[in-house]
Scaffold this motif. Sequence first.
Motif, mmCIF file in Angstrom:
data_model
loop_
_atom_site.group_PDB
_atom_site.id
_atom_site.type_symbol
_atom_site.label_atom_id
_atom_site.label_comp_id
_atom_site.label_asym_id
_atom_site.label_seq_id
_atom_site.Cartn_x
_atom_site.Cartn_y
_atom_site.Cartn_z
ATOM 1 N N ARG A 1 -20.980 15.051 20.522
ATOM 2 C CA ARG A 1 -20.922 16.464 20.170
ATOM 3 C C ARG A 1 -19.553 16.863 19.617
ATOM 4 O O ARG A 1 -19.459 17.602 18.637
ATOM 5 N N LYS A 2 -18.480 16.359 20.234
ATOM 6 C CA LYS A 2 -17.141 16.725 19.768
ATOM 7 C C LYS A 2 -16.887 16.235 18.346
ATOM 8 O O LYS A 2 -16.243 16.921 17.537
ATOM 9 N N ALA A 3 -17.393 15.029 18.037
ATOM 10 C CA ALA A 3 -17.219 14.508 16.673
ATOM 11 C C ALA A 3 -17.994 15.354 15.670
ATOM 12 O O ALA A 3 -17.517 15.619 14.558
ATOM 13 N N VAL A 4 -19.197 15.797 16.068
ATOM 14 C CA VAL A 4 -19.997 16.657 15.190
ATOM 15 C C VAL A 4 -19.290 17.990 14.973
ATOM 16 O O VAL A 4 -19.259 18.521 13.857
ATOM 17 N N ARG B 1 -18.152 19.471 11.458
ATOM 18 C CA ARG B 1 -18.620 20.791 11.006
ATOM 19 C C ARG B 1 -17.443 21.670 10.607
ATOM 20 O O ARG B 1 -17.482 22.363 9.586
ATOM 21 N N GLU B 2 -16.382 21.628 11.390
ATOM 22 C CA GLU B 2 -15.198 22.430 11.084
ATOM 23 C C GLU B 2 -14.534 21.968 9.787
ATOM 24 O O GLU B 2 -14.072 22.778 8.986
ATOM 25 N N ARG B 3 -14.512 20.639 9.582
ATOM 26 C CA ARG B 3 -13.832 20.105 8.403
ATOM 27 C C ARG B 3 -14.654 20.248 7.123
ATOM 28 O O ARG B 3 -14.115 20.576 6.058
ATOM 29 N N PHE B 4 -15.965 20.016 7.216
ATOM 30 C CA PHE B 4 -16.754 19.874 5.997
ATOM 31 C C PHE B 4 -17.667 21.056 5.680
ATOM 32 O O PHE B 4 -18.163 21.158 4.560
ATOM 33 N N THR B 5 -17.960 21.915 6.635
ATOM 34 C CA THR B 5 -18.942 22.972 6.375
ATOM 35 C C THR B 5 -18.348 24.373 6.450
ATOM 36 O O THR B 5 -19.080 25.343 6.497
ATOM 37 N N ALA C 1 -21.017 9.005 11.169
ATOM 38 C CA ALA C 1 -22.228 9.519 11.811
ATOM 39 C C ALA C 1 -22.165 11.030 11.955
ATOM 40 O O ALA C 1 -23.164 11.740 11.753
ATOM 41 N N ALA C 2 -20.992 11.551 12.300
ATOM 42 C CA ALA C 2 -20.819 12.997 12.443
ATOM 43 C C ALA C 2 -20.963 13.708 11.099
ATOM 44 O O ALA C 2 -21.591 14.772 11.002
#
Length: 409
Positions: free
Chosen positions: A186-189, A193-197, A270-271
Amino acid sequence: MVGGLGRHVHALATQLAVAGHAVTVVTRHAPGLPVDEMRGGVRVVRAPEDPPPFPLATSSLLAWTMAFNHALTRAALRAAATAEFDVIHAHDWLVTHTAVTLTEHLRLPLVATIHATEAGRHQGWLPEEMNRCIHAVEWWLAREASRMLVCSEYMKWEVTRLLELHDAAVEVIPNGVDDRRWRAPRKAVERARERFTAHDGPLVVYAGRLVYEKGVQDLISALPTLRDRHPGLRLVIAGDGPHRTELAEHCARIGQDVEFCGFMEEVDLAALLAVADAVVVPSLYEPFGMVALEASAAGAPLAAAATGGLLAIVQHGKTGLAFPPADPAALADAVTRLLEDPKAAKRMVAKARAMIRKNYLWPTIAATTAQAYAAAIDEASVLSPRVAGVERPAIVVPEGNLLALAATP
């Protein structure tokens, strides 16, 4: 890690070890790693390069391969001095000279996997002398192997015709995937999300090597259309390769901003896949399509070229959307369908994950491969002059002893 071969060898070897086989992988040495160690239940023997420098580059590839095979053969013979093997498994043309030497010296049956062909990588052509030499080595490996494995029905069609093999001599065993490893923490996701979306538009991702046959140029060519339809759309390209500079220049020519991330560690990749609104696999040539399995396991909706092994994985409208290869307009239409109907995209992801659990998990793939080893050993004990006079009990799965050769572990 170079393409999917390294992942295949790693996963197959460790899963065979879990099943009770004694597995030794002989491969290239990497700086800072031991030359002989146990890793994940597998003995890994690494061959250091000899002093004469042969760069691993296109212009010197054949010279590098010959030097590599000398070092690999000595490392494999040292491994054989301390263990008795039942079968040798060679992965692709780069290890052919070592595989044939060991087969003759140890009088053991040889199983070979052709992961891709030189002609296939060049869209059916062998344009230069080096390409023809590589094709000749593939042909030789096919003649020396008592059993030939390929990863898809498409590759069986290609190999039987290119290498002049009878249909019954080639067995299809697909690549596999560890679906749990591709479900990012979850932390990697959250980091991805913060970096790419953190923007207003959808996120489209490509992951893989940057070489011509992967078709990334067609994805970039589709960008103007996609951004007209989906303002703020972001394209992230994860991976590296010799085509990167050319792709960046292509982006500049058509005035499109693309983020090239380079090689990513598995958990980060994967994230990234997990937060993508669409993952595109635009290959011109794809013997199997490992990234399609990995992206589906990560939870990403797929748009993929209808070519090669992808045809079995991406069933149009069920496990993803397919489009004709080398067709940027059709690629843009497929991605648009995924982005405009996220509910349908989620249904396709669910069906893709169910297909993976049924057909593509590594325990199943390893068990089928072990059966191919057993058949090769039984056939060789009866038919092959190399093992004549050598008393070998038939292998009892899962208690075989395997020597695997690979340029990338």
